[in-house]
Motif scaffolding. Structure first.
Motif, PDB file in Angstrom:
ATOM      1  N   ARG A 124      34.658  43.739  -1.459  1.00 36.41           N
ATOM      2  CA  ARG A 124      33.477  43.708  -2.331  1.00 36.41           C
ATOM      3  C   ARG A 124      33.332  42.355  -3.029  1.00 36.41           C
ATOM      4  O   ARG A 124      32.219  41.858  -3.202  1.00 36.41           O
ATOM      5  CB  ARG A 124      33.510  44.854  -3.340  1.00 36.41           C
ATOM      6  CG  ARG A 124      33.154  46.181  -2.678  1.00 36.41           C
ATOM      7  CD  ARG A 124      33.256  47.370  -3.594  1.00 36.41           C
ATOM      8  NE  ARG A 124      32.662  47.262  -4.901  1.00 36.41           N
ATOM      9  CZ  ARG A 124      31.424  47.646  -5.220  1.00 36.41           C
ATOM     10  NH1 ARG A 124      30.653  48.184  -4.311  1.00 36.41           N
ATOM     11  NH2 ARG A 124      30.981  47.526  -6.454  1.00 36.41           N
ATOM     12  N   CYS A 148      24.643  48.157  -5.973  1.00 39.62           N
ATOM     13  CA  CYS A 148      25.412  48.350  -7.206  1.00 39.62           C
ATOM     14  C   CYS A 148      24.638  47.736  -8.373  1.00 39.62           C
ATOM     15  O   CYS A 148      23.562  47.186  -8.192  1.00 39.62           O
ATOM     16  CB  CYS A 148      26.808  47.736  -7.075  1.00 39.62           C
ATOM     17  SG  CYS A 148      26.818  45.952  -6.838  1.00 39.62           S
ATOM     18  N   SER A 149      25.210  47.831  -9.547  1.00 33.08           N
ATOM     19  CA  SER A 149      24.522  47.327 -10.735  1.00 33.08           C
ATOM     20  C   SER A 149      24.683  45.809 -10.870  1.00 33.08           C
ATOM     21  O   SER A 149      25.591  45.209 -10.292  1.00 33.08           O
ATOM     22  CB  SER A 149      25.077  47.999 -11.991  1.00 33.08           C
ATOM     23  OG  SER A 149      26.384  47.521 -12.263  1.00 33.08           O
ATOM     24  N   ARG A 151      25.625  44.307 -13.507  1.00 38.19           N
ATOM     25  CA  ARG A 151      26.886  44.110 -14.218  1.00 38.19           C
ATOM     26  C   ARG A 151      28.069  44.076 -13.233  1.00 38.19           C
ATOM     27  O   ARG A 151      28.977  43.256 -13.372  1.00 38.19           O
ATOM     28  CB  ARG A 151      27.066  45.241 -15.220  1.00 38.19           C
ATOM     29  CG  ARG A 151      28.218  45.100 -16.141  1.00 38.19           C
ATOM     30  CD  ARG A 151      28.206  46.252 -17.109  1.00 38.19           C
ATOM     31  NE  ARG A 151      29.068  45.978 -18.228  1.00 38.19           N
ATOM     32  CZ  ARG A 151      29.211  46.764 -19.241  1.00 38.19           C
ATOM     33  NH1 ARG A 151      28.525  47.890 -19.295  1.00 38.19           N
ATOM     34  NH2 ARG A 151      30.025  46.460 -20.212  1.00 38.19           N
ATOM     35  N   THR A 152      28.044  44.944 -12.253  1.00 37.56           N
ATOM     36  CA  THR A 152      29.103  44.974 -11.244  1.00 37.56           C
ATOM     37  C   THR A 152      29.117  43.677 -10.445  1.00 37.56           C
ATOM     38  O   THR A 152      30.184  43.117 -10.175  1.00 37.56           O
ATOM     39  CB  THR A 152      28.915  46.183 -10.310  1.00 37.56           C
ATOM     40  OG1 THR A 152      28.972  47.382 -11.088  1.00 37.56           O
ATOM     41  CG2 THR A 152      29.975  46.228  -9.233  1.00 37.56           C
ATOM     42  N   SER A 155      30.645  40.919 -12.461  1.00 35.67           N
ATOM     43  CA  SER A 155      32.092  41.101 -12.523  1.00 35.67           C
ATOM     44  C   SER A 155      32.755  40.717 -11.201  1.00 35.67           C
ATOM     45  O   SER A 155      33.779  40.023 -11.188  1.00 35.67           O
ATOM     46  CB  SER A 155      32.403  42.561 -12.870  1.00 35.67           C
ATOM     47  OG  SER A 155      33.784  42.787 -12.834  1.00 35.67           O
ATOM     48  N   LEU A 156      32.200  41.176 -10.080  1.00 33.04           N
ATOM     49  CA  LEU A 156      32.774  40.864  -8.766  1.00 33.04           C
ATOM     50  C   LEU A 156      32.769  39.364  -8.491  1.00 33.04           C
ATOM     51  O   LEU A 156      33.758  38.805  -8.002  1.00 33.04           O
ATOM     52  CB  LEU A 156      32.018  41.605  -7.658  1.00 33.04           C
ATOM     53  CG  LEU A 156      32.220  43.111  -7.596  1.00 33.04           C
ATOM     54  CD1 LEU A 156      31.197  43.750  -6.667  1.00 33.04           C
ATOM     55  CD2 LEU A 156      33.632  43.446  -7.162  1.00 33.04           C
TER      56      LEU A 156
END
Length: 172
Positions: A124, A148-149, A151-152, A155-156
């Protein structure tokens, strides 16, 4: 030639044109996700088949690249998932049978330093970085492609960049 034959020929020409336009970039994208040319070619072919099968549902032809990219991402997730399950199964079998460690197959020459570093990231994180920096998508577009969001994605991408920098510091 009947009217039905002409419609089929026009559709075939349109599909051929779309393939010629999008296949090279899609192949590079799939290769960056997987690191394997043959697998990348398979993913691109499968993605084209899926998207072309639904192409009649597309309202805007310019959305084709977006659908194709999302389909390649989803197919790569399935591949990564299958490989993880296979590795877990082989590991369990090895433990239970007391067999020696299996070889991982031929050591493929990895000339591309970036790929060898990307390959060490979780799938991911790799997908997020490739979408953001190779495909040059915005964070919002990356989130849509990954399903996905926002925010995700942030982060990723952040964790992926931190991991790449750590690898770089380790190799110096």
């Amino acid at each position: 030639m009947g009217a039905t034959d002409e419609v089929g020929a026009d559709r075939g020409d349109r599909y051929s044109a779309l393939y010629a336009e999008h296949a090279p970039r899609a192949l590079r994208f799939a290769f960056l996700l997987t690191g394997e040319r043959e697998l990348a070619e398979d993913l691109v072919q499968d993605a084209f088949i899926k998207v072309m099968g639904r192409f009649g549902d597309l309202r805007r032809e310019e959305a084709f690249a977006t659908y194709l990219r999302k389909t390649i991402v989803n197919l790569s997730y399935g591949t990564f998932r299958r490989r993880r399950v296979e590795r877990q199964y082989l590991s369990r079998e090895r433990r239970y049978s007391g067999a020696s460690a299996l070889t991982s197959g031929p050591d493929l020459d990895r000339d591309d330093e970036l790929w060898s570093r990307l390959e060490q990231l979780p799938p991911r994180q790799r997908v997020a970085l490739v979408l953001r920096y190779y495909e040059d998508l915005s964070e919002k577009q990356t989130a849509a492609a990954m399903g996905c969001s926002l925010r995700t994605v942030k982060s990723l991408v952040n964790r992926g960049l931190v991991a790449l920098r750590a690898q770089e510091a380790f190799h110096e």
